[in-house]
Design a protein around this motif. Structure first.
Motif, PDB file in Angstrom:
ATOM      1  N   UNK A  43      55.207  45.963  28.084  1.00  0.00           N
ATOM      2  CA  UNK A  43      54.687  46.471  29.131  1.00  0.00           C
ATOM      3  C   UNK A  43      53.684  45.498  29.791  1.00  0.00           C
ATOM      4  N   UNK A  44      52.781  44.638  28.896  1.00  0.00           N
ATOM      5  CA  UNK A  44      52.024  43.656  29.492  1.00  0.00           C
ATOM      6  C   UNK A  44      52.444  42.453  30.283  1.00  0.00           C
ATOM      7  N   UNK A  45      52.649  42.469  31.504  1.00  0.00           N
ATOM      8  CA  UNK A  45      53.271  41.446  32.245  1.00  0.00           C
ATOM      9  C   UNK A  45      52.475  40.259  32.661  1.00  0.00           C
ATOM     10  N   UNK A  46      50.990  40.633  32.744  1.00  0.00           N
ATOM     11  CA  UNK A  46      50.195  39.496  33.015  1.00  0.00           C
ATOM     12  C   UNK A  46      48.886  39.943  33.625  1.00  0.00           C
ATOM     13  N   UNK A  47      47.894  38.847  34.298  1.00  0.00           N
ATOM     14  CA  UNK A  47      46.625  39.288  34.540  1.00  0.00           C
ATOM     15  C   UNK A  47      46.541  38.891  35.963  1.00  0.00           C
ATOM     16  N   UNK A  48      45.546  39.754  36.787  1.00  0.00           N
ATOM     17  CA  UNK A  48      45.294  39.382  38.086  1.00  0.00           C
ATOM     18  C   UNK A  48      43.914  39.402  38.286  1.00  0.00           C
ATOM     19  N   UNK A  49      43.469  38.651  39.398  1.00  0.00           N
ATOM     20  CA  UNK A  49      41.869  38.487  39.611  1.00  0.00           C
ATOM     21  C   UNK A  49      41.760  39.313  40.669  1.00  0.00           C
ATOM     22  N   UNK A  50      40.549  40.169  40.854  1.00  0.00           N
ATOM     23  CA  UNK A  50      39.816  40.589  42.164  1.00  0.00           C
ATOM     24  C   UNK A  50      38.354  40.686  42.232  1.00  0.00           C
ATOM     25  N   UNK A  51      37.868  40.743  43.246  1.00  0.00           N
ATOM     26  CA  UNK A  51      36.432  40.666  43.383  1.00  0.00           C
ATOM     27  C   UNK A  51      35.813  42.029  43.028  1.00  0.00           C
TER      28      UNK A  51
END
Length: 123
Positions: A43-51
């Motif tokens: 299920x855990x495929x990665x991380x992403x950045x956001x303001x």
């Protein structure tokens, strides 16, 4: 006589603003976990950045609609590395982005190996 409307820099009080302080853009951002749909083993495929949420700009809105590409081997733990799944963010729950299936592609090298010039493809 000077051209009207030109040379605006002279009238605006010289060096009033001065040098802007250099702020690290990453200090205003948060990491979110990207979760694949339940049909996949991993299920855990990665991380992403956001303001971060500032005023009326909500972080969740900046995440929704993002599309991630992930190969089937990473999602399912099998051997088919040539299948790429497209997952789109549909919802944000806490620090997790919930995705949904958005499409499937074959990698370029697989596509080229399947198609032979001047041949009819039957597969």
């Amino acid at each position: 006589r000077m051209a009207v409307g030109k040379n605006k820099r002279l009238t605006k009080g010289g060096k009033k603003g001065g040098k802007k302080k250099i702020v690290d853009p990453f200090s205003k951002k948060d990491w979110y976990d990207v979760k694949a749909p339940a049909m996949f083993k991993h299920r855990q495929i990665g991380k992403t950045l956001v303001s971060r949420t500032v005023g009326t700009k909500i972080a969740a809105d900046g995440l929704k609609g993002r599309v991630f590409e992930c190969n089937q081997a990473d999602l399912h733990g099998d051997e088919s590395t040539y299948r790429k799944m497209k997952l789109i963010v549909e919802d944000v729950q806490g620090k997790h982005c919930v995705t949904n299936f958005h499409g499937m592609l074959l990698t370029r090298d697989k596509l080229c190996s399947m198609i032979k010039k001047w041949q009819t493809l039957t597969e």
